[in-house]
Each structure stands twice: as structure tokens, then as C-alpha cells.
Motif scaffolding. Structure first.
Motif, PDB file in Angstrom:
ATOM      1  N   PRO A  51       0.831  -1.205   0.000  1.00  0.00           N
ATOM      2  CA  PRO A  51       0.000   0.000   0.000  1.00  0.00           C
ATOM      3  C   PRO A  51       0.865   1.255   0.000  1.00  0.00           C
ATOM      4  O   PRO A  51       2.005   1.238   0.460  1.00  0.00           O
ATOM      5  CB  PRO A  51      -0.800  -0.124   1.295  1.00  0.00           C
ATOM      6  N   LYS A  52       0.304   2.333  -0.529  1.00  0.00           N
ATOM      7  CA  LYS A  52       1.070   3.579  -0.621  1.00  0.00           C
ATOM      8  C   LYS A  52       1.314   4.198   0.746  1.00  0.00           C
ATOM      9  O   LYS A  52       2.321   4.829   0.973  1.00  0.00           O
ATOM     10  CB  LYS A  52       0.341   4.553  -1.532  1.00  0.00           C
ATOM     11  N   SER A  53       0.386   4.026   1.671  1.00  0.00           N
ATOM     12  CA  SER A  53       0.552   4.541   3.030  1.00  0.00           C
ATOM     13  C   SER A  53      -0.274   3.701   3.984  1.00  0.00           C
ATOM     14  O   SER A  53      -1.114   2.904   3.573  1.00  0.00           O
ATOM     15  CB  SER A  53       0.122   6.008   3.114  1.00  0.00           C
ATOM     16  N   ILE A  54      -0.015   3.922   5.263  1.00  0.00           N
ATOM     17  CA  ILE A  54      -0.783   3.202   6.283  1.00  0.00           C
ATOM     18  C   ILE A  54      -2.235   3.658   6.258  1.00  0.00           C
ATOM     19  O   ILE A  54      -3.144   2.873   6.470  1.00  0.00           O
ATOM     20  CB  ILE A  54      -0.163   3.446   7.669  1.00  0.00           C
ATOM     21  N   TRP A  55      -2.455   4.939   5.956  1.00  0.00           N
ATOM     22  CA  TRP A  55      -3.810   5.482   5.953  1.00  0.00           C
ATOM     23  C   TRP A  55      -4.673   4.831   4.877  1.00  0.00           C
ATOM     24  O   TRP A  55      -5.897   4.771   5.017  1.00  0.00           O
ATOM     25  CB  TRP A  55      -3.788   6.994   5.740  1.00  0.00           C
ATOM     26  N   SER A  56      -4.058   4.336   3.813  1.00  0.00           N
ATOM     27  CA  SER A  56      -4.857   3.704   2.765  1.00  0.00           C
ATOM     28  C   SER A  56      -5.404   2.353   3.212  1.00  0.00           C
ATOM     29  O   SER A  56      -6.282   1.804   2.568  1.00  0.00           O
ATOM     30  CB  SER A  56      -4.023   3.533   1.493  1.00  0.00           C
ATOM     31  N   LEU A  57      -4.901   1.826   4.322  1.00  0.00           N
ATOM     32  CA  LEU A  57      -5.418   0.561   4.845  1.00  0.00           C
ATOM     33  C   LEU A  57      -6.681   0.749   5.677  1.00  0.00           C
ATOM     34  O   LEU A  57      -7.332  -0.221   6.020  1.00  0.00           O
ATOM     35  CB  LEU A  57      -4.354  -0.127   5.692  1.00  0.00           C
ATOM     36  N   GLY A  58      -7.026   1.978   6.018  1.00  0.00           N
ATOM     37  CA  GLY A  58      -8.242   2.236   6.788  1.00  0.00           C
ATOM     38  C   GLY A  58      -7.936   2.508   8.247  1.00  0.00           C
ATOM     39  O   GLY A  58      -6.836   2.247   8.742  1.00  0.00           O
ATOM     40  N   TRP A  59      -8.927   3.034   8.940  1.00  0.00           N
ATOM     41  CA  TRP A  59      -8.731   3.426  10.326  1.00  0.00           C
ATOM     42  C   TRP A  59      -8.516   2.248  11.269  1.00  0.00           C
ATOM     43  O   TRP A  59      -7.764   2.384  12.240  1.00  0.00           O
ATOM     44  CB  TRP A  59      -9.865   4.325  10.808  1.00  0.00           C
ATOM     45  N   PRO A  60      -9.130   1.067  11.066  1.00  0.00           N
ATOM     46  CA  PRO A  60      -8.841  -0.021  12.019  1.00  0.00           C
ATOM     47  C   PRO A  60      -7.375  -0.465  11.980  1.00  0.00           C
ATOM     48  O   PRO A  60      -6.769  -0.718  13.022  1.00  0.00           O
ATOM     49  CB  PRO A  60      -9.757  -1.156  11.577  1.00  0.00           C
ATOM     50  N   MET A  61      -6.802  -0.531  10.776  1.00  0.00           N
ATOM     51  CA  MET A  61      -5.400  -0.926  10.667  1.00  0.00           C
ATOM     52  C   MET A  61      -4.497   0.146  11.267  1.00  0.00           C
ATOM     53  O   MET A  61      -3.528  -0.170  11.962  1.00  0.00           O
ATOM     54  CB  MET A  61      -5.040  -1.172   9.203  1.00  0.00           C
ATOM     55  N   THR A  62      -4.828   1.404  11.030  1.00  0.00           N
ATOM     56  CA  THR A  62      -4.040   2.500  11.595  1.00  0.00           C
ATOM     57  C   THR A  62      -4.127   2.500  13.116  1.00  0.00           C
ATOM     58  O   THR A  62      -3.116   2.673  13.806  1.00  0.00           O
ATOM     59  CB  THR A  62      -4.524   3.842  11.027  1.00  0.00           C
ATOM     60  N   ALA A  63      -5.323   2.303  13.665  1.00  0.00           N
ATOM     61  CA  ALA A  63      -5.494   2.258  15.117  1.00  0.00           C
ATOM     62  C   ALA A  63      -4.756   1.059  15.714  1.00  0.00           C
ATOM     63  O   ALA A  63      -4.144   1.168  16.784  1.00  0.00           O
ATOM     64  CB  ALA A  63      -6.974   2.203  15.469  1.00  0.00           C
ATOM     65  N   PHE A  64      -4.783  -0.066  15.024  1.00  0.00           N
ATOM     66  CA  PHE A  64      -4.083  -1.252  15.514  1.00  0.00           C
ATOM     67  C   PHE A  64      -2.568  -1.032  15.536  1.00  0.00           C
ATOM     68  O   PHE A  64      -1.892  -1.371  16.514  1.00  0.00           O
ATOM     69  CB  PHE A  64      -4.435  -2.459  14.642  1.00  0.00           C
ATOM     70  N   ILE A  65      -2.023  -0.442  14.486  1.00  0.00           N
ATOM     71  CA  ILE A  65      -0.583  -0.162  14.432  1.00  0.00           C
ATOM     72  C   ILE A  65      -0.205   0.831  15.524  1.00  0.00           C
ATOM     73  O   ILE A  65       0.812   0.665  16.209  1.00  0.00           O
ATOM     74  CB  ILE A  65      -0.185   0.338  13.033  1.00  0.00           C
TER      75      ILE A  65
END
Length: 179
Positions: A51-65
């Protein structure tokens, strides 16, 4: 909050809490991965595209990271405090190395590890800090007993006079002019 609420943990507790944190992160990762798969966020990753950025994975993935990083750095800060080092400096420098290492690897390809985003220097720093956190003894929180070079003051002997010097000082202070 990032620096562990001024708590200290020893080597064994750090090791056990690290294992517990890994188990908790693994349990939380299952629904997050299911969410990412259900919403089609994993399609590009299945074909080898990142993915181009973590934000492109969505908020659950960002919150988990963010949860994983915050909890691990908080645990490390508590251990650094037990060792006797300043956790604000140590954790901040560790985060800086973690962020700057992939940047250095992308700008200087000769330093980059093959099939990785980092350099050998960043890997050795991370490995060294993990070894320090696991095996470095904690600082002494209890005052040490005196050594032989530090002579203790001699014990005071009780005076032979029946009247103490404090009582005499109080008694003599009352004589004289009164106001």
C-alpha cells in the motif's frame, strides 16, 4: 502516558509482559485482518503490491498499528526507567532511528539490506536495544549498606548529668526582661 506512568518493571516482568503483549496483539490482529480482507484492502497486497501509506489501509489498521507501537514503547520506557536511563531520551531516539532508517535505506541503496526496508545499522541498533531491555540489570532502588571506607559516626553517649542541655537552655531563656 507514552513514557509508562513513571512505573518500573524488572527483566522477568518485562519478558513476560512482552509475551503477553504479543498474544494480545495477535488476538486483536485477527478481527483487524478480517476487516481489511472484507473491505478489499488486501487485494493489492495479495499480488505483491504494497500500500502507498498506512492510511490507505483504513482506520482499524491504523489504530491497531498505533496501539501496538504505543504499548510496546510504553513497556520499553518502564524498563528503561528501571535500568536507570531517561526513558524520554531513549524512546525518542529509538523512534527516530525507526523512522529514519528506512529513509536512509531508500536514499542510499548501498546501505540497504537486500529485500528489506532498513539498513544493517538500524537492525543492529534495534537488536542491541532489545538485548539491553532483556538482560541489563535494573538500577539499585534501595540504598546500599555503608562500605568500610565510609566510617559511621560514633554513637552518642548519654550524658552523666541529670539535667539535659535542652532543659538548661529553656530555663535560662526565661530569665531576664519580659515583654
Amino acid at each position: 502516558m507514552l513514557f509508562g506512568f513513571n512505573a518500573r518493571i524488572g527483566r522477568l516482568k518485562y519478558f513476560l509482559f512482552s509475551i503477553l503483549l504479543g498474544i494480545v496483539n495477535g488476538i486483536i490482529a485477527i478481527p483487524v485482518a478480517y476487516y481489511a480482507y472484507k473491505h478489499g484492502m488486501m487485494q493489492g497486497m495479495l499480488h505483491g503490491a504494497m500500500p502507498k501509506s498506512i492510511w490507505s489501509l483504513g482506520w482499524p489498521m491504523t489504530a491497531f498499528i498505533a496501539f501496538c507501537m504505543l504499548s510496546y514503547f510504553m513497556l520499553a520506557a518502564m524498563r528503561f526507567r528501571d535500568i536507570g536511563w531517561d526513558p524520554i531520551i531513549m524512546v525518542s531516539c529509538w523512534i527516530a532511528v525507526t523512522l529514519l532508517d528506512p529513509l536512509l535505506a531508500s536514499r542510499v541503496p548501498a546501505m540497504a539490506l537486500e529485500k528489506h526496508d532498513g539498513t544493517i545499522v538500524g537492525g543492529l541498533i534495534n537488536f542491541g536495544l532489545i538485548v539491553i531491555l532483556l538482560f541489563w540489570p535494573g538500577s539499585d532502588h534501595v540504598p546500599s549498606p555503608p562500605v568500610f571506607d565510609d566510617p559511621a559516626p560514633p554513637p552518642q553517649r548519654p550524658s552523666n548529668s541529670p539535667v539535659s542541655s535542652e532543659r538548661i537552655a529553656r530555663a535560662t531563656a526565661q530569665f531576664g526582661r519580659r515583654t
